[in-house]
Design an enzyme around this catalytic site. Structure first.
Site, PDB file in Angstrom:
ATOM      1  N   ASP A 210     138.688 -22.290  43.900  1.00 17.91           N
ATOM      2  CA  ASP A 210     139.669 -22.185  42.827  1.00 17.91           C
ATOM      3  C   ASP A 210     139.212 -21.132  41.819  1.00 17.91           C
ATOM      4  O   ASP A 210     138.038 -20.785  41.748  1.00 17.91           O
ATOM      5  CB  ASP A 210     139.844 -23.539  42.119  1.00 17.91           C
ATOM      6  CG  ASP A 210     141.238 -23.721  41.520  1.00 17.91           C
ATOM      7  OD1 ASP A 210     142.010 -24.547  42.045  1.00 17.91           O
ATOM      8  OD2 ASP A 210     141.566 -23.006  40.541  1.00 17.91           O
TER       9      ASP A 210
ATOM     10  N   ASP B  46     139.189 -15.989  44.012  1.00 16.45           N
ATOM     11  CA  ASP B  46     140.618 -15.714  44.052  1.00 16.45           C
ATOM     12  C   ASP B  46     141.009 -15.574  45.528  1.00 16.45           C
ATOM     13  O   ASP B  46     140.512 -14.664  46.218  1.00 16.45           O
ATOM     14  CB  ASP B  46     140.866 -14.400  43.292  1.00 16.45           C
ATOM     15  CG  ASP B  46     142.317 -13.957  43.330  1.00 16.45           C
ATOM     16  OD1 ASP B  46     143.100 -14.513  44.133  1.00 16.45           O
ATOM     17  OD2 ASP B  46     142.669 -13.051  42.567  1.00 16.45           O
ATOM     18  N   VAL B  47     141.897 -16.452  45.992  1.00 13.73           N
ATOM     19  CA  VAL B  47     142.219 -16.477  47.433  1.00 13.73           C
ATOM     20  C   VAL B  47     142.956 -15.231  47.925  1.00 13.73           C
ATOM     21  O   VAL B  47     143.102 -15.040  49.125  1.00 13.73           O
ATOM     22  CB  VAL B  47     143.032 -17.743  47.831  1.00 13.73           C
ATOM     23  CG1 VAL B  47     142.194 -18.994  47.713  1.00 13.73           C
ATOM     24  CG2 VAL B  47     144.331 -17.837  47.043  1.00 13.73           C
TER      25      VAL B  47
ATOM     26  N   TYR C  90     159.205 -16.688  46.281  1.00 12.66           N
ATOM     27  CA  TYR C  90     158.654 -18.011  46.600  1.00 12.66           C
ATOM     28  C   TYR C  90     159.281 -18.551  47.890  1.00 12.66           C
ATOM     29  O   TYR C  90     158.582 -19.016  48.794  1.00 12.66           O
ATOM     30  CB  TYR C  90     158.909 -18.972  45.435  1.00 12.66           C
ATOM     31  CG  TYR C  90     158.166 -20.294  45.552  1.00 12.66           C
ATOM     32  CD1 TYR C  90     156.780 -20.351  45.410  1.00 12.66           C
ATOM     33  CD2 TYR C  90     158.849 -21.485  45.809  1.00 12.66           C
ATOM     34  CE1 TYR C  90     156.085 -21.559  45.519  1.00 12.66           C
ATOM     35  CE2 TYR C  90     158.170 -22.696  45.908  1.00 12.66           C
ATOM     36  CZ  TYR C  90     156.791 -22.732  45.756  1.00 12.66           C
ATOM     37  OH  TYR C  90     156.111 -23.934  45.876  1.00 12.66           O
TER      38      TYR C  90
ATOM     39  N   LYS D 233     157.207 -19.092  51.290  1.00 10.49           N
ATOM     40  CA  LYS D 233     156.975 -20.439  51.841  1.00 10.49           C
ATOM     41  C   LYS D 233     157.566 -20.580  53.249  1.00 10.49           C
ATOM     42  O   LYS D 233     157.041 -21.321  54.087  1.00 10.49           O
ATOM     43  CB  LYS D 233     157.554 -21.503  50.898  1.00 10.49           C
ATOM     44  CG  LYS D 233     156.752 -21.671  49.594  1.00 10.49           C
ATOM     45  CD  LYS D 233     155.301 -22.056  49.855  1.00 10.49           C
ATOM     46  CE  LYS D 233     154.553 -22.454  48.595  1.00 10.49           C
ATOM     47  NZ  LYS D 233     153.118 -22.680  48.840  1.00 10.49           N
TER      48      LYS D 233
ATOM     49  N   THR E  14     152.550 -33.157  39.321  1.00 13.08           N
ATOM     50  CA  THR E  14     151.137 -32.826  39.101  1.00 13.08           C
ATOM     51  C   THR E  14     150.851 -32.923  37.603  1.00 13.08           C
ATOM     52  O   THR E  14     151.768 -33.129  36.796  1.00 13.08           O
ATOM     53  CB  THR E  14     150.884 -31.389  39.566  1.00 13.08           C
ATOM     54  OG1 THR E  14     151.777 -30.548  38.836  1.00 13.08           O
ATOM     55  CG2 THR E  14     151.137 -31.234  41.054  1.00 13.08           C
TER      56      THR E  14
HETATM   57  N1  LIG Z   1     154.083 -29.396  42.602  1.00  8.69           N
HETATM   58  C1  LIG Z   1     155.138 -29.342  43.384  1.00  8.69           C
HETATM   59  O1  LIG Z   1     156.178 -29.934  43.097  1.00  8.69           O
HETATM   60  C2  LIG Z   1     155.102 -28.558  44.676  1.00  8.69           C
HETATM   61  C3  LIG Z   1     156.187 -28.691  45.539  1.00  8.69           C
HETATM   62  C4  LIG Z   1     156.175 -27.998  46.745  1.00  8.69           C
HETATM   63  C5  LIG Z   1     155.103 -27.210  47.086  1.00  8.69           C
HETATM   64  N2  LIG Z   1     154.062 -27.094  46.226  1.00  8.69           N
HETATM   65  C6  LIG Z   1     152.951 -26.249  46.654  1.00  8.69           C
HETATM   66  O2  LIG Z   1     151.755 -27.010  46.620  1.00  8.69           O
HETATM   67  C7  LIG Z   1     150.666 -26.173  46.257  1.00  8.69           C
HETATM   68  C8  LIG Z   1     149.958 -26.736  45.049  1.00  8.69           C
HETATM   69  O3  LIG Z   1     150.897 -26.869  43.996  1.00  8.69           O
HETATM   70  P1  LIG Z   1     150.495 -27.598  42.624  1.00  8.69           P
HETATM   71  O4  LIG Z   1     151.773 -27.963  41.983  1.00  8.69           O
HETATM   72  O5  LIG Z   1     149.462 -28.579  42.866  1.00  8.69           O
HETATM   73  O6  LIG Z   1     149.877 -26.335  41.824  1.00  8.69           O
HETATM   74  P2  LIG Z   1     148.969 -26.300  40.489  1.00  8.69           P
HETATM   75  O7  LIG Z   1     149.380 -25.045  39.792  1.00  8.69           O
HETATM   76  O8  LIG Z   1     148.984 -27.587  39.780  1.00  8.69           O
HETATM   77  O9  LIG Z   1     147.492 -26.094  41.104  1.00  8.69           O
HETATM   78  C9  LIG Z   1     147.231 -24.958  41.840  1.00  8.69           C
HETATM   79  C10 LIG Z   1     145.743 -24.643  41.818  1.00  8.69           C
HETATM   80  O10 LIG Z   1     145.574 -23.397  42.516  1.00  8.69           O
HETATM   81  C11 LIG Z   1     144.696 -22.565  41.788  1.00  8.69           C
HETATM   82  N3  LIG Z   1     145.017 -21.157  42.081  1.00  8.69           N
HETATM   83  C12 LIG Z   1     146.142 -20.483  41.752  1.00  8.69           C
HETATM   84  N4  LIG Z   1     146.061 -19.220  42.184  1.00  8.69           N
HETATM   85  C13 LIG Z   1     144.852 -19.099  42.788  1.00  8.69           C
HETATM   86  C14 LIG Z   1     144.185 -18.015  43.417  1.00  8.69           C
HETATM   87  N5  LIG Z   1     144.751 -16.790  43.513  1.00  8.69           N
HETATM   88  N6  LIG Z   1     142.953 -18.224  43.916  1.00  8.69           N
HETATM   89  C15 LIG Z   1     142.353 -19.455  43.826  1.00  8.69           C
HETATM   90  N7  LIG Z   1     142.939 -20.516  43.233  1.00  8.69           N
HETATM   91  C16 LIG Z   1     144.178 -20.322  42.716  1.00  8.69           C
HETATM   92  C17 LIG Z   1     144.957 -22.919  40.323  1.00  8.69           C
HETATM   93  O11 LIG Z   1     143.857 -22.539  39.500  1.00  8.69           O
HETATM   94  C18 LIG Z   1     145.181 -24.415  40.403  1.00  8.69           C
HETATM   95  O12 LIG Z   1     143.968 -25.127  40.240  1.00  8.69           O
HETATM   96  C19 LIG Z   1     151.253 -24.775  46.051  1.00  8.69           C
HETATM   97  O13 LIG Z   1     151.127 -24.039  47.245  1.00  8.69           O
HETATM   98  C20 LIG Z   1     152.705 -25.056  45.762  1.00  8.69           C
HETATM   99  O14 LIG Z   1     153.542 -23.970  46.082  1.00  8.69           O
HETATM  100  C21 LIG Z   1     154.040 -27.750  45.029  1.00  8.69           C
END
Ligand SMILES: NC(=O)c1ccc[n+]([C@@H]2O[C@H](COP(=O)([O-])OP(=O)(O)OC[C@H]3O[C@@H](n4cnc5c(N)ncnc54)[C@H](O)[C@@H]3O)[C@@H](O)[C@H]2O)c1
Length: 314
Positions: free
Chosen positions: A37, A63-64, A183, A187, A218
């Site tokens: 992260d 950073d991924v 997005y 996806k 979240t």
């Molecule tokens: N929350 C939702 O409702 C939801 C719904 C569908 C899909 N998703 C997907 O689930 C995944 C997680 O979502 P979330 O809501 O938990 O997100 P979030 O923003 O709460 O957490 C994401 C984490 O990823 C880290 N991050 C972001 N960019 C990064 C990078 N370039 N390198 C390393 N770390 C990085 C952030 O620091 C954070 O800790 C995502 O792929 C999102 O698209 C989320």
């Protein structure tokens, strides 16, 4: 014995949210979990939480979107722990910067930045994890699936139980919404890449699956809803779900853990919606069913309003 004991897992974006809960779930199931992260503070907090619950975890800052993160996180698993069994590709900065209208409202630089985290990162992570998984071989304690029990077999059993990759897509990869072209395309592409990799690496014993979460509350989204301070707006969301609630990060984490377990040996290339039935219901009925609720709650507000998704404006 815990079902993932002895295995080494990487969870990108594992400091918080869905990735945070997934890192905790895999660690609780016995895997040593490497959280990758950008957020050092929350990453350290999640590692401490896992350790206080009796699990084993560490933070790898990176950073991924950068190839050096993919090579570094895999090297960390292999050099410090001697193997890599699980890769969960989840990182994405939810709520930051990919909302620009249709394709006419997003410039090339922003498009590329979005694709870099949505898709390039998934490609890079897999590119470097797959050889490490193959080198690691079957995970210790994997409940080898009996070969030869059913059917007609010839020759040696194929490689099984070698590695697990789970890529985080979204209901946005299955169904399309206005205002979020990068997005939604990213996806959907994650689902395509997942299926391709399942076919490519199935013969080497690696399974590759995707998850399509619905609206998951979240830490970040909880805060947004609290700031909105409009319970009817939130209820509007809940009512869209056949199960009449939105999701929790743990709901997704449980699905990931299953796909990473021995029980899921024969499952590859699928996209598992974890969305309370949201993506299977007929939309025209839903809209009609919600009519009364909408009329009775004139002041409905959701944080989507701020992202310019009012269809009357288009
Ligand atoms: N929350 C939702 O409702 C939801 C719904 C569908 C899909 N998703 C997907 O689930 C995944 C997680 O979502 P979330 O809501 O938990 O997100 P979030 O923003 O709460 O957490 C994401 C984490 O990823 C880290 N991050 C972001 N960019 C990064 C990078 N370039 N390198 C390393 N770390 C990085 C952030 O620091 C954070 O800790 C995502 O792929 C999102 O698209 C989320």
């Amino acid at each position: 014995m815990s079902r993932l004991a002895g295995r080494v897992a990487i969870v990108t974006g594992g400091a918080q949210g869905i990735g945070g809960a997934t890192a905790r779930r895999l660690a609780l199931d016995g895997a040593h979990t490497i959280i990758v992260d950008l957020n050092e503070e929350l990453g350290i907090q999640n590692v401490a939480r896992i350790e206080s619950d009796g699990g084993s975890a560490q933070l790898y800052l990176g950073d991924v979107t950068k190839e050096e993160t993919a090579t570094g996180m895999v090297a960390e698993a292999m050099s410090r722990h001697g193997r890599l069994d699980i890769l969960v590709q989840n990182a994405f900065p939810v709520g930051e910067g990919t909302f620009g209208g249709g394709v006419t409202g997003i410039d090339l630089e922003d498009w590329r930045a979005a694709m870099s985290v949505l898709l390039d990162a998934v490609f890079l992570g897999a590119k470097h994890a797959v050889p490490a998984m193959q080198e690691s071989g079957p995970a210790p304690g994997f409940d080898a699936v009996p070969y030869g029990e059913y059917g007609l077999h010839e020759g040696a059993p194929p490689p099984m139980e070698v590695g697990r990759i789970v890529n985080m897509s979204s209901v946005h990869g299955l169904l399309q919404a206005s205002g979020v072209p990068a997005y939604d395309a990213g996806k959907a592409a994650v689902i395509g890449l997942t299926r391709q990799m399942a076919v490519e690496y199935g013969p080497t014993g690696i399974t590759v699956n995707a998850i399509a979460p619905g609206h998951i509350i979240t830490e970040k989204l909880q805060k947004l809803w609290e700031e909105m301070s409009n319970p009817a707006g939130y209820r509007l969301f809940e009512l869209q779900y056949p199960v009449r609630r939105t999701g929790r990060p743990e709901d997704v984490a449980n699905g990931v853990a299953f796909l990473c377990s021995s029980e899921a040996s024969f499952i590859t290339g699928v996209t598992l919606p974890i969305d309370g039935g949201h993506s299977v219901q007929l939309q025209e009925n839903l809209v009609v069913e919600m009519k009364d609720f909408i009329q009775e709650n004139a002041g409905l507000k959701t944080h989507f309003d701020e992202w310019g998704t009012d269809l009357r404006r288009r």
